[in-house]
Design an enzyme around this catalytic site. Structure first.
Site, PDB file in Angstrom:
ATOM      1  N   TYR A  76     -11.308   4.776 -10.592  1.00 15.01           N
ATOM      2  CA  TYR A  76     -10.995   5.537  -9.289  1.00 15.01           C
ATOM      3  C   TYR A  76     -11.708   6.696  -9.313  1.00 15.01           C
ATOM      4  O   TYR A  76     -11.180   7.501  -8.716  1.00 15.01           O
ATOM      5  CB  TYR A  76      -9.890   4.817  -8.586  1.00 15.01           C
ATOM      6  CG  TYR A  76      -9.880   3.676  -8.140  1.00 15.01           C
ATOM      7  CD1 TYR A  76     -10.902   2.882  -7.659  1.00 15.01           C
ATOM      8  CD2 TYR A  76      -8.591   2.873  -8.809  1.00 15.01           C
ATOM      9  CE1 TYR A  76     -10.325   1.224  -6.991  1.00 15.01           C
ATOM     10  CE2 TYR A  76      -7.837   2.224  -9.031  1.00 15.01           C
ATOM     11  CZ  TYR A  76      -8.554   0.901  -7.769  1.00 15.01           C
ATOM     12  OH  TYR A  76      -8.753  -1.252  -7.304  1.00 15.01           O
ATOM     13  N   CYS A 101     -18.277   1.230 -24.939  1.00 17.16           N
ATOM     14  CA  CYS A 101     -18.722   2.588 -25.494  1.00 17.16           C
ATOM     15  C   CYS A 101     -20.112   2.272 -24.257  1.00 17.16           C
ATOM     16  O   CYS A 101     -21.181   1.620 -23.265  1.00 17.16           O
ATOM     17  CB  CYS A 101     -20.641   1.153 -26.001  1.00 17.16           C
ATOM     18  SG  CYS A 101     -19.464   1.186 -27.349  1.00 17.16           S
ATOM     19  N   GLU A 102     -18.833   3.276 -23.366  1.00 13.86           N
ATOM     20  CA  GLU A 102     -18.843   3.396 -21.722  1.00 13.86           C
ATOM     21  C   GLU A 102     -18.495   4.292 -21.727  1.00 13.86           C
ATOM     22  O   GLU A 102     -17.338   5.303 -22.279  1.00 13.86           O
ATOM     23  CB  GLU A 102     -18.036   2.447 -20.760  1.00 13.86           C
ATOM     24  CG  GLU A 102     -18.439   1.461 -20.591  1.00 13.86           C
ATOM     25  CD  GLU A 102     -20.374   1.178 -20.081  1.00 13.86           C
ATOM     26  OE1 GLU A 102     -20.279   1.802 -19.176  1.00 13.86           O
ATOM     27  OE2 GLU A 102     -20.483  -0.397 -20.367  1.00 13.86           O
ATOM     28  N   GLU A 117       4.517  -5.846   1.683  1.00 14.22           N
ATOM     29  CA  GLU A 117       4.393  -6.665   0.470  1.00 14.22           C
ATOM     30  C   GLU A 117       3.364  -5.596  -0.216  1.00 14.22           C
ATOM     31  O   GLU A 117       2.824  -5.486  -1.134  1.00 14.22           O
ATOM     32  CB  GLU A 117       3.044  -7.783   0.678  1.00 14.22           C
ATOM     33  CG  GLU A 117       1.809  -7.706   1.659  1.00 14.22           C
ATOM     34  CD  GLU A 117       0.988  -9.161   1.963  1.00 14.22           C
ATOM     35  OE1 GLU A 117       1.093 -10.206   2.109  1.00 14.22           O
ATOM     36  OE2 GLU A 117       0.109  -8.484   2.079  1.00 14.22           O
ATOM     37  N   ARG A 165      -7.894   2.209 -14.016  1.00 13.14           N
ATOM     38  CA  ARG A 165      -8.095   3.230 -12.642  1.00 13.14           C
ATOM     39  C   ARG A 165      -8.631   4.486 -12.900  1.00 13.14           C
ATOM     40  O   ARG A 165      -8.838   4.745 -12.087  1.00 13.14           O
ATOM     41  CB  ARG A 165      -6.244   2.894 -11.983  1.00 13.14           C
ATOM     42  CG  ARG A 165      -5.936   1.532 -11.656  1.00 13.14           C
ATOM     43  CD  ARG A 165      -4.049   2.315 -10.786  1.00 13.14           C
ATOM     44  NE  ARG A 165      -4.410   2.518  -9.261  1.00 13.14           N
ATOM     45  CZ  ARG A 165      -4.471   4.531  -9.699  1.00 13.14           C
ATOM     46  NH1 ARG A 165      -3.974   5.119 -10.656  1.00 13.14           N
ATOM     47  NH2 ARG A 165      -4.712   4.355  -8.376  1.00 13.14           N
ATOM     48  N   GLY A 193       2.783  -3.387  -3.806  1.00 15.32           N
ATOM     49  CA  GLY A 193       3.322  -4.234  -5.478  1.00 15.32           C
ATOM     50  C   GLY A 193       3.236  -2.762  -6.408  1.00 15.32           C
ATOM     51  O   GLY A 193       4.772  -2.599  -6.837  1.00 15.32           O
ATOM     52  N   ARG A 194       3.125  -1.755  -5.636  1.00 15.57           N
ATOM     53  CA  ARG A 194       2.345  -0.986  -6.575  1.00 15.57           C
ATOM     54  C   ARG A 194       3.680   0.250  -6.312  1.00 15.57           C
ATOM     55  O   ARG A 194       4.140   0.779  -7.799  1.00 15.57           O
ATOM     56  CB  ARG A 194       1.278   0.348  -5.887  1.00 15.57           C
ATOM     57  CG  ARG A 194       1.034   1.046  -7.247  1.00 15.57           C
ATOM     58  CD  ARG A 194       0.235   2.522  -6.148  1.00 15.57           C
ATOM     59  NE  ARG A 194      -1.054   1.252  -5.523  1.00 15.57           N
ATOM     60  CZ  ARG A 194      -2.263   1.566  -6.364  1.00 15.57           C
ATOM     61  NH1 ARG A 194      -2.720   2.219  -6.980  1.00 15.57           N
ATOM     62  NH2 ARG A 194      -3.012   0.750  -5.248  1.00 15.57           N
ATOM     63  N   GLY A 222       1.030  -1.551  -0.258  1.00 15.30           N
ATOM     64  CA  GLY A 222       0.391   0.050  -0.075  1.00 15.30           C
ATOM     65  C   GLY A 222       0.874   1.118   0.071  1.00 15.30           C
ATOM     66  O   GLY A 222       0.067   1.908   0.043  1.00 15.30           O
TER      67      GLY A 222
END
Ligand SMILES: *Cc1c(COP(=O)(O)O)cnc(C)c1O
Length: 417
Positions: free
Chosen positions: A316, A343-344, A274, A312, A276-277, A232
């Site tokens: 978000y 188509c969104e 742990e 993302r 990742g990002r 995180g």
């Protein structure tokens, strides 16, 4: 404000001749540099290791680079466990942190000898019934209202609303049960923040876990082999944001470790994270071309990539910086929505973004896609996942995942039923 790129315009144009856009490209030198920075920050501890969260960038070549840098892998699904196995990562080089876990995932984790992190005490019976009791056991702690969510708690949830982890009371019960069942090796885990840029949040998490270890150790007469602060750590997606202060975090956690753990004469646990990002995120780029320019009530830049390649922003409202290649020094005169072809209407990489005047065929680089970028891809609307390229540290370019084809997309269909 600008964000730097690890390649020149000319280099990228040469790559695009061989590998058509869109694609994600990762920078090995950058990934290694960040991995070392993280390890160096914690070098004063008896033992520190980051277990890279596979879900952030599940590619075997990247995983091998990180193993080479001394990391373990944090897997949370059957496929991620298999991927570790195929790459040659087994045993306690894997931390298996899952939730709502199916039987076959526990079986696989057990078979590989991974460290199993239980999300709930009801899983003790489930685990014992289906696979047995592992030698080392860890619980994921959820402090509920004792902790506030981090800056991005809309992503991961406030602790008391999040589906993850066990309560404080349940932990005392869980470790006691495991001790009774003969387990001698214990770890503790929590994961409360996502993309958190304030290092003090992790210092508080460490304090919380160190105090808890002290209490659990004394009350239950057990000792902890490791403490896992979760992932995180955030990255500065916006060019004006300050980078995360790893050194101050490690220094302050070190003080607490001495004071709380060593001060209580507990056997010194290993320290795990742990992330990742923060490891791969800043070193990935989604490279795309301008297909269309549309002017209605707003100015639209239509790319050959869409939110299926990077979810993302749509999911978000996340900010991803955009560079128009070769126009870094041009004034940002025009307000654009940068969109894909799904188509969104939320298929937008940026809304009302000030950019230099863009032309059709311009190359658009979207920054910080190396974590939870390609990995979150999907196939809605028949959109195909892009290829992944690696800019190696010797300057070579390697295709580390080919682009999906329509045949891949059709592969699971039965046309003849
Ligand atoms: C997603 C996840 C991580 C990694 O999160 P980052 O934001 O990529 O650091 C680590 N641990 C668990 C349990 C996760 O679910």
């Amino acid at each position: 404000m600008q964000k730097p790129l690890p390649f020149t315009k000319k280099q990228l144009e040469t790559i695009i001749k061989q590998h058509p856009t869109p694609f994600h490209i990762y920078d090995e030198a950058g990934i290694r540099k960040t991995a070392r920075k993280l390890a160096r920050a914690f070098s004063g501890f008896p033992f520190f290791r980051n277990y890279f969260a596979v879900k952030a960038l599940p590619n075997p070549v990247i995983m091998k680079i990180l193993v080479d840098e001394g990391m373990g892998m944090d897997a949370s699904s059957y496929a991620e466990l298999m991927l570790c196995e195929r790459v040659g990562i087994t045993g306690e080089n894997i931390m298996f942190t899952s939730n709502d876990t199916p039987q076959e995932e526990y079986e696989k984790a057990f078979e590989l000898g991974a460290m199993i992190n239980l999300d709930d005490i009801s899983h003790i019976d489930y685990l014992e019934k289906h696979v047995g009791i592992p030698k080392i056991i860890c619980f994921r702690y959820n402090p509920g209202s004792l902790r506030k969510g981090g800056a991005h708690s809309h992503i991961i949830g406030k602790p008391e609303e999040a589906k993850f982890g066990a309560t404080r009371k349940q932990l005392f019960e869980g470790y006691a049960i495991m001790k009774k069942k003969g387990v001698k090796r214990f770890g503790i885990h929590t994961m409360l923040a996502s993309n958190e840029l304030d290092y003090r949040y992790f210092v508080e998490t460490a304090r919380m876990l160190f105090e808890l270890i002290k209490e659990l150790s004394k009350r239950l007469d057990i000792s902890f082999e490791f403490v896992n602060l979760g992932g995180g750590i955030g990255i500065p997606y916006r060019p004006q944001e300050e980078p995360f202060d790893l050194d101050r975090m490690a220094k302050d956690i070190g003080k607490l470790y001495k004071e709380i753990i060593l001060g209580a004469r507990l056997p010194p646990p290993k320290l795990f994270m742990e992330n990742g990002r923060m490891v791969t995120g800043p070193h990935g780029y989604l490279v795309s071309k301008v297909l269309h320019l549309k002017k209605t009530y707003k100015n639209f830049i239509g790319l050959d990539a869409c939110m299926a390649n990077l979810m993302r922003p749509a999911m978000y409202g996340a900010y991803h910086h955009i560079t128009v290649l070769g126009k870094e020094d041009k004034p940002t005169t025009t307000l654009y929505d940068v969109v894909g072809s799904l188509c969104e209407n939320n298929d937008k990489f940026a809304i009302d973004r000030r950019l230099p005047k863009v032309k059709i065929h311009d190359i658009i680089v979207i920054h910080d896609t190396g974590g939870h970028g390609h990995a979150m891809g999907f196939n809605y609307n028949g959109k195909l996942r892009t290829s992944e390229l690696l800019l190696k540290k010797n300057g070579e370019m390697k295709l580390i995942r080919r682009a999906e084809t329509v045949e891949d997309y059709f592969a699971t269909l039965n046309f003849f039923a």
